[in-house]
Design a protein around this motif. Structure first.
Motif, PDB file in Angstrom:
ATOM      1  N   GLU A   1      12.205  25.323  23.634  1.00 56.26           N
ATOM      2  CA  GLU A   1      11.040  25.261  22.754  1.00 56.26           C
ATOM      3  C   GLU A   1      10.076  26.412  23.034  1.00 56.26           C
ATOM      4  O   GLU A   1       9.575  27.071  22.105  1.00 56.26           O
TER       5      GLU A   1
ATOM      6  N   SER B   1       4.995  31.427  17.412  1.00 56.84           N
ATOM      7  CA  SER B   1       4.511  30.144  16.890  1.00 56.84           C
ATOM      8  C   SER B   1       4.171  29.179  18.028  1.00 56.84           C
ATOM      9  O   SER B   1       4.407  27.978  17.915  1.00 56.84           O
TER      10      SER B   1
ATOM     11  N   ASN C   1       9.386  29.359  20.355  1.00 54.66           N
ATOM     12  CA  ASN C   1       8.027  29.557  19.839  1.00 54.66           C
ATOM     13  C   ASN C   1       7.496  30.951  20.179  1.00 54.66           C
ATOM     14  O   ASN C   1       6.787  31.573  19.371  1.00 54.66           O
TER      15      ASN C   1
END
Length: 327
Positions: free
Chosen positions: A168, A177, A172
């Motif tokens: 994750e 993000s 990201n």
């Protein structure tokens, strides 16, 4: 670079890669979302939730605590104390990823300023008796700054992957993000590491690292532990040198002093290598050697003003015939 330094480089590089990849490969990390450790891809839980829900009894819970918490903790602490007792800060000099960063920044900063730290008063000589030649060029400040920024950002990212799912975080990060909390953690951690790597990395290694400090305290307690020894009988020979051993020390210690003043020695042995290079074309043996057992007492007990009897074979003998030829 001698054989020992090549081995040390291999160990440091391997462990640094392990430090980065361990959470990615689920070898070791703590998952904040699931609130338990992951070890070798498997969840490492104490069973607290299962005990609260009544799925396991008190006996099984106690067994989990013993086998999954107290036993591993005792093994890690026990092995750490044993290694530090015999060899000192071996972890720091041969494995620690932070010390690898310290040595790398030292290298770049010396090229940029002639110093291992911005707090050093005088720059080191560009040419040394051990053959080291590092010309100072202010253009190296740009690579130095980039290295500090790069390591700071890398450490911040790696640390958060030990707490949150690495996939994750990297996804990201790659897609720009990051969540607010993720970006805040990485930003603040990067800023703090920039400060530490720039102005306080040696200070942290000496007094801020709990693991390093614990190793030093254990090592100091063993007067026969591995230590850098100086052949005092030939101390006048040092007048021919420019303290290359001190210049080689990444912790900026004085290897010819007593053990108490080498409290934060990382056993990197770079000072010994420097002394060997100084004597490379000299028939007389080097003055610095790694000593242990009875031979180490000369360095350890001098802390208390004592002058113990040292075995005659602690240092290699000098062959007078060869020395005379050299003269």
């Amino acid at each position: 670079m001698n054989k020992i330094q090549k081995q040390r480089l291999a160990w440091r590089t391997g462990f640094f890669l392990l430090f980065i990849l361990a959470p990615v490969l689920d070898l070791f990390r703590f998952d904040l979302e699931k609130n338990h450790f992951i070890l070798l891809t498997y969840p490492w839980t104490l069973g607290i939730d299962a005990f609260k829900s009544g799925d396991i009894g008190a006996m099984e819970m106690a067994l989990n605590m013993g086998l999954r918490f107290f036993l591993p903790l005792a093994l890690i602490v026990g092995v750490g104390i044993w290694v530090a007792w015999k060899w000192g800060r071996l972890y720091c000099g041969w494995l620690c990823p932070h010390f690898s960063v310290v040595e790398t920044i030292n290298h770049f900063m010396r090229k940029a300023s002639g110093k291992l730290s911005i707090w050093d008063r005088e720059p080191l000589p560009e040419k040394q008796a051990d053959g080291t030649c590092i010309p100072v060029n202010r253009k190296w400040w740009w690579p130095t700054v980039l290295v500090i920024l790069g390591f700071s950002f890398l450490w911040a990212v790696v640390l958060i992957t030990y707490l949150l799912p690495p996939k994750e975080i990297y996804y990201n990060l790659f897609h720009l993000s990051l969540t607010r909390n993720q970006a805040l953690f990485i930003g603040v951690a990067t800023f703090l590491f920039i400060i530490e790597f720039t102005v306080a990395r040696h200070l942290f290694c000496r007094f801020g690292c709990v693991i390093g400090l614990a190793q030093s305290l254990v090592w100091m307690g063993n007067k026969k532990a591995l230590v850098v020894g100086f052949d005092r009988a030939r101390s006048t020979q040092c007048a021919e040198c420019d303290a290359s051993c001190e210049h080689a020390c990444p912790m900026r210690l004085k290897p010819r002093s007593i053990k108490r003043k080498m409290f934060t020695c990382t056993q990197c042995m770079q000072c010994v290598e420097a002394c060997e290079k100084v004597h490379e074309n000299d028939p007389r043996p080097p003055l610095l050697h790694m000593l242990s057992e009875q031979c180490a007492l000369d360095v350890s007990l001098r802390d208390f003003g004592l002058k113990p009897n040292i075995p005659s074979d602690c240092f290699p003998p000098i062959h007078h015939s060869e020395a005379e030829k050299q003269d």
